[in-house]
Scaffold this motif. Structure first.
Motif, PDB file in Angstrom:
ATOM      1  N   PRO A  50       0.817  -1.214   0.000  1.00  0.00           N
ATOM      2  CA  PRO A  50       0.000   0.000   0.000  1.00  0.00           C
ATOM      3  C   PRO A  50       0.849   1.261   0.000  1.00  0.00           C
ATOM      4  O   PRO A  50       1.878   1.342   0.667  1.00  0.00           O
ATOM      5  N   GLY A  51       0.416   2.264  -0.751  1.00  0.00           N
ATOM      6  CA  GLY A  51       1.171   3.493  -0.916  1.00  0.00           C
ATOM      7  C   GLY A  51       1.415   3.745  -2.387  1.00  0.00           C
ATOM      8  O   GLY A  51       1.263   2.857  -3.226  1.00  0.00           O
ATOM      9  N   ARG A  52       1.764   4.953  -2.730  1.00  0.00           N
ATOM     10  CA  ARG A  52       1.965   5.302  -4.130  1.00  0.00           C
ATOM     11  C   ARG A  52       3.122   4.517  -4.741  1.00  0.00           C
ATOM     12  O   ARG A  52       4.130   4.272  -4.095  1.00  0.00           O
ATOM     13  N   ALA A  53       2.957   4.139  -6.005  1.00  0.00           N
ATOM     14  CA  ALA A  53       3.997   3.405  -6.724  1.00  0.00           C
ATOM     15  C   ALA A  53       3.919   3.779  -8.195  1.00  0.00           C
ATOM     16  O   ALA A  53       2.823   3.905  -8.754  1.00  0.00           O
ATOM     17  N   TYR A  54       5.066   3.940  -8.810  1.00  0.00           N
ATOM     18  CA  TYR A  54       5.137   4.363 -10.197  1.00  0.00           C
ATOM     19  C   TYR A  54       5.988   3.372 -10.982  1.00  0.00           C
ATOM     20  O   TYR A  54       7.088   3.022 -10.578  1.00  0.00           O
ATOM     21  N   MET A  55       5.464   2.945 -12.124  1.00  0.00           N
ATOM     22  CA  MET A  55       6.069   1.894 -12.929  1.00  0.00           C
ATOM     23  C   MET A  55       7.524   2.198 -13.262  1.00  0.00           C
ATOM     24  O   MET A  55       7.872   3.310 -13.638  1.00  0.00           O
TER      25      MET A  55
ATOM     26  N   ASP B 250       7.859   8.282  -2.056  1.00  0.00           N
ATOM     27  CA  ASP B 250       8.960   9.170  -1.683  1.00  0.00           C
ATOM     28  C   ASP B 250      10.040   9.216  -2.762  1.00  0.00           C
ATOM     29  O   ASP B 250      11.132   9.738  -2.536  1.00  0.00           O
ATOM     30  N   PHE B 251       9.715   8.638  -3.923  1.00  0.00           N
ATOM     31  CA  PHE B 251      10.625   8.567  -5.060  1.00  0.00           C
ATOM     32  C   PHE B 251      11.922   7.835  -4.707  1.00  0.00           C
ATOM     33  O   PHE B 251      13.001   8.175  -5.170  1.00  0.00           O
ATOM     34  N   GLN B 252      11.768   6.804  -3.871  1.00  0.00           N
ATOM     35  CA  GLN B 252      12.855   5.879  -3.601  1.00  0.00           C
ATOM     36  C   GLN B 252      12.653   4.644  -4.491  1.00  0.00           C
ATOM     37  O   GLN B 252      11.530   4.205  -4.704  1.00  0.00           O
TER      38      GLN B 252
END
Length: 208
Positions: free
Chosen positions: A39-44, A60-62
């Motif tokens: 859960p939480g934002r995720a980007y391909m 957090d862009f990690q």
């Protein structure tokens, strides 16, 4: 943006159907959509060449990794806050991934071995921009990296993992971005400005 798996049977993509951007997979015919990130934002990000892993950016862009069967998820480093920016570059067989990280002395290039769990720092003192991009040769132990000097462009360098040597491939241009290797490793496509003209160009791995 959606990406096909290496075997062409699965599509990875980001969806907000649950209200927050999540990393998802579905079969090639659109069936069986499922979330695989926590859960939480995720980007391909990028599929590993062997199809076992996906790299992605969290909220957090990690940079993080998740097995495509959803059985395991991990940060690139024990201290997740030190990995930065971009989704990394996979070795040709998918057993290793190169990435940018800060271990207290500026941003350098590291390589994680997925089989052993060991991380190796392969540059020292580069002090890269956090949005620097990496591209691993499909045939040789060479990584191209772009140290950005502007929003989208920078100088393209080659890092030879055999001896650690580094060489600038676009001297005087200061306008290279997004190097992409041909499948045979003999040609590199990049966006840039050459002799005052912008566009897409090709070069040999030695910069010629």
């Amino acid at each position: 943006h959606p990406q096909w798996s290496p075997d062409g049977l699965t599509i990875g993509f980001t969806s907000k159907r649950s209200g927050t951007a999540r990393l998802m997979l579905m079969n090639a015919d659109g069936s069986d959509p499922r979330e695989i990130s926590t859960p939480g934002r995720a980007y391909m990000g990028e599929w590993s060449p062997d199809g076992r892993w996906l790299s992605y950016l969290d909220g957090d862009f990690q940079t993080r990794l998740v097995r495509t069967d959803g059985s395991e998820e991990r940060s690139l480093l024990a201290d997740a806050s030190t990995s930065v920016g971009m989704p990394g570059a996979w070795a040709p067989q998918g057993e290793r991934i190169a990435f940018i990280a800060n271990q207290g002395v500026g941003l350098d290039i590291y390589i994680l071995d997925l089989d052993t769990g060991e991380t190796q720092q392969v540059t020292d003192g580069l002090n890269l921009n956090r949005f620097a991009t990496l591209s691993w040769s499909p045939t040789d132990p060479i990584i191209f990296y772009v140290n950005r000097t502007g929003d989208f462009v920078g100088d393209i360098y080659a890092l030879d993992l055999r001896d650690g040597s580094q060489r600038e491939l676009t001297p005087g241009q200061d306008q290279g971005a997004g190097p992409v290797w041909s499948p045979d490793g003999k040609t590199v496509l990049f966006n840039g400005v050459v002799d005052g003209v912008g566009g897409e160009f090709t070069m040999q791995p030695d910069g010629s």
